[in-house]
Design a protein around this motif. Structure first.
Motif, PDB file in Angstrom:
ATOM      1  N   ALA A  24      -8.955  -1.232   3.050  1.00  0.00           N
ATOM      2  CA  ALA A  24      -7.992  -0.146   2.850  1.00  0.00           C
ATOM      3  C   ALA A  24      -8.641   1.023   2.110  1.00  0.00           C
ATOM      4  O   ALA A  24      -8.372   2.193   2.420  1.00  0.00           O
ATOM      5  CB  ALA A  24      -6.781  -0.658   2.079  1.00  0.00           C
ATOM      6  N   LEU A  25      -9.498   0.733   1.157  1.00  0.00           N
ATOM      7  CA  LEU A  25     -10.205   1.797   0.434  1.00  0.00           C
ATOM      8  C   LEU A  25     -11.130   2.569   1.369  1.00  0.00           C
ATOM      9  O   LEU A  25     -11.211   3.806   1.316  1.00  0.00           O
ATOM     10  CB  LEU A  25     -11.009   1.205  -0.728  1.00  0.00           C
ATOM     11  N   LYS A  41      -0.843   5.225   5.581  1.00  0.00           N
ATOM     12  CA  LYS A  41      -0.734   3.762   5.648  1.00  0.00           C
ATOM     13  C   LYS A  41      -1.821   3.105   4.797  1.00  0.00           C
ATOM     14  O   LYS A  41      -1.570   2.088   4.141  1.00  0.00           O
ATOM     15  CB  LYS A  41      -0.850   3.294   7.100  1.00  0.00           C
ATOM     16  N   ALA A  42      -3.017   3.698   4.831  1.00  0.00           N
ATOM     17  CA  ALA A  42      -4.120   3.146   4.029  1.00  0.00           C
ATOM     18  C   ALA A  42      -3.795   3.240   2.538  1.00  0.00           C
ATOM     19  O   ALA A  42      -4.057   2.303   1.769  1.00  0.00           O
ATOM     20  CB  ALA A  42      -5.413   3.889   4.340  1.00  0.00           C
ATOM     21  N   LEU A  43      -3.199   4.361   2.134  1.00  0.00           N
ATOM     22  CA  LEU A  43      -2.824   4.528   0.726  1.00  0.00           C
ATOM     23  C   LEU A  43      -1.766   3.508   0.315  1.00  0.00           C
ATOM     24  O   LEU A  43      -1.822   2.938  -0.778  1.00  0.00           O
ATOM     25  CB  LEU A  43      -2.308   5.947   0.478  1.00  0.00           C
ATOM     26  N   GLU A  44      -0.797   3.295   1.199  1.00  0.00           N
ATOM     27  CA  GLU A  44       0.243   2.292   0.932  1.00  0.00           C
ATOM     28  C   GLU A  44      -0.373   0.904   0.804  1.00  0.00           C
ATOM     29  O   GLU A  44      -0.008   0.117  -0.083  1.00  0.00           O
ATOM     30  CB  GLU A  44       1.273   2.283   2.071  1.00  0.00           C
ATOM     31  N   GLU A  45      -1.320   0.614   1.671  1.00  0.00           N
ATOM     32  CA  GLU A  45      -1.985  -0.691   1.650  1.00  0.00           C
ATOM     33  C   GLU A  45      -2.783  -0.870   0.354  1.00  0.00           C
ATOM     34  O   GLU A  45      -2.754  -1.928  -0.271  1.00  0.00           O
ATOM     35  CB  GLU A  45      -2.915  -0.806   2.863  1.00  0.00           C
ATOM     36  N   SER A  92      -8.714   9.862  -4.623  1.00  0.00           N
ATOM     37  CA  SER A  92      -7.823   9.796  -3.460  1.00  0.00           C
ATOM     38  C   SER A  92      -6.544   9.017  -3.742  1.00  0.00           C
ATOM     39  O   SER A  92      -5.608   9.065  -2.944  1.00  0.00           O
ATOM     40  CB  SER A  92      -8.545   9.141  -2.272  1.00  0.00           C
ATOM     41  N   LEU A  93      -6.508   8.290  -4.858  1.00  0.00           N
ATOM     42  CA  LEU A  93      -5.384   7.405  -5.134  1.00  0.00           C
ATOM     43  C   LEU A  93      -4.254   8.116  -5.863  1.00  0.00           C
ATOM     44  O   LEU A  93      -4.454   9.146  -6.508  1.00  0.00           O
ATOM     45  CB  LEU A  93      -5.852   6.213  -5.968  1.00  0.00           C
ATOM     46  N   GLY A  94      -3.053   7.532  -5.785  1.00  0.00           N
ATOM     47  CA  GLY A  94      -1.908   8.042  -6.513  1.00  0.00           C
ATOM     48  C   GLY A  94      -1.942   7.605  -7.969  1.00  0.00           C
ATOM     49  O   GLY A  94      -2.797   6.814  -8.381  1.00  0.00           O
ATOM     50  N   TRP A  95      -0.970   8.086  -8.745  1.00  0.00           N
ATOM     51  CA  TRP A  95      -0.957   7.848 -10.187  1.00  0.00           C
ATOM     52  C   TRP A  95      -0.911   6.355 -10.510  1.00  0.00           C
ATOM     53  O   TRP A  95      -1.684   5.869 -11.335  1.00  0.00           O
ATOM     54  CB  TRP A  95       0.255   8.551 -10.811  1.00  0.00           C
ATOM     55  N   ASP A  96      -0.002   5.624  -9.884  1.00  0.00           N
ATOM     56  CA  ASP A  96       0.133   4.184 -10.160  1.00  0.00           C
ATOM     57  C   ASP A  96      -1.108   3.411  -9.750  1.00  0.00           C
ATOM     58  O   ASP A  96      -1.551   2.499 -10.461  1.00  0.00           O
ATOM     59  CB  ASP A  96       1.355   3.615  -9.429  1.00  0.00           C
TER      60      ASP A  96
END
Length: 339
Positions: A24-25, A41-45, A92-96
């Motif tokens: 996913a990364l 979808k990759a970010l969700e994964e 590339s990732l979100g805060w959480d």
């Protein structure tokens, strides 16, 4: 539905979890408009997998982590390039997900499996990741995350030694003065940790890089930013007066340039800065082996210094401070010029 999802992920083996998270990364490299949905979808994964990984390593709620799973996950995560990917993909990732990544990084680094620290070994072999993390202070969104990761690494002598001796260490002299107060403060916390955590490592670094380090440090002491000036001066007193840094202190207090700096700073309008500067200045005066140049500077400014010391008081009574003042006054009064 959420409960079923987490239940499903808990059933993944550690090796499977590392594998799907890594995939996913890697999928976050998608850039084109046509692949936007794939990227989402990759970010969700990634988000889901990192949560599952964090729970496997740290437990969930009242449930303690399974030691065998922790061992397996640590081994798998530190075996190939997973930790490298985790760091490189932080922007590339979100805060959480970034927060979970920090927890995973720190937890893996602390693991000791059968006498081996796989996380530490991996980072020692891929120390360039530390340079990347330092450079991330320039990226507002991830600066504080990377600061946490760096300070965790600074707990280990081998990694602290690498960071001090790396060219990227000089970046801290810029980062502690960044206009964003939170990021500048975080950078200073990391900077301080590197200069105070491991006495032997710090002494070796300062001995080898004395001129280069103090040339840069002078800029902080003369900064127009009050917070930078105050913090840097206080830190200087802390690491100079460490017993292990005695040779560094002796060299520092033998140089006229440094004495002039302290004599300027003890006249600063800020009482906090005056107090910290006085803490360093008194060592120049109390040194029984003052160089002729130091003696002559002190003698030349004797009357001004005596007036200043006599009128200098802390906000609260301090018996030791008053005793130190008396000793300094006697020492300065007894000075004679040296040819």
């Amino acid at each position: 539905m959420s409960f079923n999802f987490f239940k499903q992920f808990k059933l993944k083996s550690p090796s499977e979890l590392v594998k799907v998270t890594r995939e996913a990364l890697l999928a976050l490299d998608s850039k084109t408009v046509a692949e936007v949905r794939l990227l989402e979808k990759a970010l969700e994964e990634v988000d889901k997998n990192l949560v599952a990984m964090k729970h496997m390593l740290m437990g969930e709620g009242d449930a303690e982590p399974n030691p065998e799973q922790v061992s397996q996950l640590t081994f798998e995560a530190c075996k190939d390039d997973f930790l490298e990917l985790l760091v490189q993909k932080l922007p590339s990732l979100g805060w959480d997900a970034r927060k979970d990544s920090v927890n995973i990084w720190c937890t893996l680094l602390r693991q000791n499996i059968g006498g081996r620290q796989y996380g530490l070994e991996f980072i020692e072999k891929h120390a360039e990741l530390l340079d990347f993390l330092v450079s991330c202070y320039e990226t507002k969104e991830i600066a504080l995350n990377c600061g946490n990761m760096l300070r965790e690494c600074a707990r280990y002598p081998s990694l602290a030694k690498y960071m001090l001796e790396s060219a990227s260490f000089e970046l801290f002299f810029k980062y502690v003065e960044l206009p964003n107060f939170d990021i500048a403060s975080d950078a200073f916390s990391t900077f301080k940790e590197l200069l105070t955590r491991h006495e032997v490592v710090v002494c070796q670094y300062l001995t080898t890089h004395y001129k280069q380090f103090f040339r840069l440090y002078d800029r902080l002491l003369g900064s127009s930013n009050y917070v930078t000036r105050r913090q840097s001066l206080k830190l200087l007193g802390e690491f100079l007066l460490e017993r292990s840094n005695a040779p560094i202190m002796m060299q520092y207090i033998s140089e006229v340039h440094n004495l002039r700096n302290m004599m300027t700073l003890i006249k600063d309008p800020s009482k906090n800065i005056q107090s910290s500067a006085f803490h360093v200045f008194k060592v120049f005066v109390a040194n029984p082996n003052k160089t002729p140049a130091i003696v002559n500077i002190l003698f030349k400014n004797r009357e001004k210094l005596l007036r200043f010391i006599d009128n200098f008081h802390l906000d609260k009574e301090d018996e030791q401070f008053e005793e130190e003042k008396e000793l300094l006054i006697k020492e300065i009064e007894s000075l004679q010029p040296v040819e």
